[in-house]
Scaffold this motif. Structure first.
Motif, PDB file in Angstrom:
ATOM      1  N   ALA A  64       0.835  -1.206   0.000  1.00  0.00           N
ATOM      2  CA  ALA A  64       0.000   0.000   0.000  1.00  0.00           C
ATOM      3  C   ALA A  64       0.865   1.251   0.000  1.00  0.00           C
ATOM      4  N   ALA A  65       1.954   1.236   0.768  1.00  0.00           N
ATOM      5  CA  ALA A  65       2.853   2.394   0.803  1.00  0.00           C
ATOM      6  C   ALA A  65       3.509   2.591  -0.554  1.00  0.00           C
ATOM      7  N   ASP A  66       3.943   1.502  -1.178  1.00  0.00           N
ATOM      8  CA  ASP A  66       4.541   1.599  -2.512  1.00  0.00           C
ATOM      9  C   ASP A  66       3.535   2.142  -3.519  1.00  0.00           C
ATOM     10  N   THR A  67       2.298   1.675  -3.420  1.00  0.00           N
ATOM     11  CA  THR A  67       1.250   2.130  -4.329  1.00  0.00           C
ATOM     12  C   THR A  67       0.975   3.611  -4.124  1.00  0.00           C
ATOM     13  N   LYS A  68       0.978   4.054  -2.863  1.00  0.00           N
ATOM     14  CA  LYS A  68       0.737   5.464  -2.556  1.00  0.00           C
ATOM     15  C   LYS A  68       1.842   6.326  -3.160  1.00  0.00           C
ATOM     16  N   ILE A  69       3.091   5.897  -3.001  1.00  0.00           N
ATOM     17  CA  ILE A  69       4.217   6.643  -3.566  1.00  0.00           C
ATOM     18  C   ILE A  69       4.100   6.691  -5.085  1.00  0.00           C
ATOM     19  N   SER A  70       3.760   5.573  -5.688  1.00  0.00           N
ATOM     20  CA  SER A  70       3.602   5.511  -7.139  1.00  0.00           C
ATOM     21  C   SER A  70       2.479   6.444  -7.586  1.00  0.00           C
ATOM     22  N   PHE A  71       1.370   6.464  -6.861  1.00  0.00           N
ATOM     23  CA  PHE A  71       0.249   7.338  -7.203  1.00  0.00           C
ATOM     24  C   PHE A  71       0.666   8.797  -7.102  1.00  0.00           C
ATOM     25  N   GLU A  72       1.384   9.144  -6.025  1.00  0.00           N
ATOM     26  CA  GLU A  72       1.817  10.532  -5.845  1.00  0.00           C
ATOM     27  C   GLU A  72       2.771  10.959  -6.956  1.00  0.00           C
ATOM     28  N   GLU A  73       3.675  10.066  -7.352  1.00  0.00           N
ATOM     29  CA  GLU A  73       4.593  10.391  -8.447  1.00  0.00           C
ATOM     30  C   GLU A  73       3.825  10.580  -9.749  1.00  0.00           C
ATOM     31  N   THR A  74       2.857   9.727 -10.001  1.00  0.00           N
ATOM     32  CA  THR A  74       2.043   9.837 -11.219  1.00  0.00           C
ATOM     33  C   THR A  74       1.253  11.140 -11.211  1.00  0.00           C
ATOM     34  N   LEU A  75       0.697  11.484 -10.071  1.00  0.00           N
ATOM     35  CA  LEU A  75      -0.059  12.725  -9.953  1.00  0.00           C
ATOM     36  C   LEU A  75       0.838  13.930 -10.216  1.00  0.00           C
ATOM     37  N   GLU A  76       2.045  13.917  -9.647  1.00  0.00           N
ATOM     38  CA  GLU A  76       2.990  15.013  -9.884  1.00  0.00           C
ATOM     39  C   GLU A  76       3.347  15.114 -11.370  1.00  0.00           C
ATOM     40  N   ASP A  77       3.556  13.984 -12.007  1.00  0.00           N
ATOM     41  CA  ASP A  77       3.869  13.981 -13.439  1.00  0.00           C
ATOM     42  C   ASP A  77       2.711  14.563 -14.247  1.00  0.00           C
ATOM     43  N   LEU A  78       1.477  14.181 -13.896  1.00  0.00           N
ATOM     44  CA  LEU A  78       0.305  14.692 -14.606  1.00  0.00           C
ATOM     45  C   LEU A  78       0.146  16.194 -14.417  1.00  0.00           C
ATOM     46  N   VAL A  79       0.373  16.674 -13.197  1.00  0.00           N
ATOM     47  CA  VAL A  79       0.267  18.109 -12.929  1.00  0.00           C
ATOM     48  C   VAL A  79       1.338  18.862 -13.711  1.00  0.00           C
ATOM     49  N   SER A  80       2.555  18.321 -13.717  1.00  0.00           N
ATOM     50  CA  SER A  80       3.648  18.964 -14.453  1.00  0.00           C
ATOM     51  C   SER A  80       3.344  19.007 -15.944  1.00  0.00           C
ATOM     52  N   GLU A  81       2.881  17.883 -16.475  1.00  0.00           N
ATOM     53  CA  GLU A  81       2.539  17.820 -17.900  1.00  0.00           C
ATOM     54  C   GLU A  81       1.401  18.780 -18.218  1.00  0.00           C
ATOM     55  N   GLY A  82       0.423  18.857 -17.328  1.00  0.00           N
ATOM     56  CA  GLY A  82      -0.681  19.786 -17.512  1.00  0.00           C
ATOM     57  C   GLY A  82      -0.210  21.227 -17.520  1.00  0.00           C
ATOM     58  N   SER A  83       0.779  21.520 -16.691  1.00  0.00           N
ATOM     59  CA  SER A  83       1.333  22.872 -16.641  1.00  0.00           C
ATOM     60  C   SER A  83       1.989  23.230 -17.968  1.00  0.00           C
ATOM     61  N   TYR A  84       2.734  22.310 -18.555  1.00  0.00           N
ATOM     62  CA  TYR A  84       3.360  22.549 -19.863  1.00  0.00           C
ATOM     63  C   TYR A  84       2.298  22.747 -20.950  1.00  0.00           C
ATOM     64  N   LYS A  85       1.255  21.934 -20.901  1.00  0.00           N
ATOM     65  CA  LYS A  85       0.181  22.066 -21.886  1.00  0.00           C
ATOM     66  C   LYS A  85      -0.514  23.423 -21.729  1.00  0.00           C
ATOM     67  N   THR A  86      -0.683  23.878 -20.492  1.00  0.00           N
ATOM     68  CA  THR A  86      -1.292  25.176 -20.245  1.00  0.00           C
ATOM     69  C   THR A  86      -0.433  26.293 -20.844  1.00  0.00           C
ATOM     70  N   GLU A  87       0.867  26.189 -20.663  1.00  0.00           N
ATOM     71  CA  GLU A  87       1.781  27.185 -21.238  1.00  0.00           C
ATOM     72  C   GLU A  87       1.675  27.202 -22.763  1.00  0.00           C
ATOM     73  N   GLU A  88       1.605  26.023 -23.365  1.00  0.00           N
ATOM     74  CA  GLU A  88       1.473  25.949 -24.818  1.00  0.00           C
ATOM     75  C   GLU A  88       0.159  26.592 -25.274  1.00  0.00           C
ATOM     76  N   LEU A  89      -0.918  26.343 -24.522  1.00  0.00           N
ATOM     77  CA  LEU A  89      -2.213  26.916 -24.856  1.00  0.00           C
ATOM     78  C   LEU A  89      -2.184  28.442 -24.720  1.00  0.00           C
ATOM     79  N   ILE A  90      -1.569  28.944 -23.673  1.00  0.00           N
ATOM     80  CA  ILE A  90      -1.460  30.396 -23.479  1.00  0.00           C
ATOM     81  C   ILE A  90      -0.679  31.027 -24.627  1.00  0.00           C
TER      82      ILE A  90
END
Length: 109
Positions: A64-90
């Motif tokens: 469960a701890a490993d899964t939580k860490i993996s989820f948090e890393e995935t979430l951070e990656d998605l937020v970062s990718e979303g930020s880049y996409k937002t910059e491209e859209l702007i």
């Protein structure tokens, strides 16, 4: 350890405890000796079951701890990718706005 393996292991422990208990009951010992052997067997089996249960719980907690860490890393990656996409859209919207301003300037006198 998968759930199925854990269930199988517990079933084997229970089967072994029952087999030992039946074997002791049919042994040619005195009643007090037989009861003492049964008690010792169940105490040992109980300790083994508790130990195995604690091992399984520990493994589940680690997973469960490993899964939580993996989820948090995935979430951070998605937020970062979303930020880049937002910059491209702007940037794209700024370019479109600039083009519209230039087009509008042609109609102004």
């Amino acid at each position: 350890m998968s759930n199925r393996t854990g269930d199988t292991f517990i079933a084997l422990l229970i089967g072994a405890a029952i087999g030992v208990g039946v074997g002791i009951l049919f042994a040619p010992d005195k009643g007090a000796t037989t009861r003492q052997k049964i008690k010792e067997t169940f105490d040992e089996s109980g300790d083994d079951v508790i130990e195995k249960f604690n091992d399984i719980v520990s493994k589940i907690q680690n997973k469960a701890a490993d899964t939580k860490i993996s989820f948090e890393e995935t979430l951070e990656d998605l937020v970062s990718e979303g930020s880049y996409k937002t910059e491209e859209l702007i940037t794209l919207l700024e370019q479109k706005l600039k083009a519209l301003k230039e087009e509008n300037a042609k109609y102004q006198k």
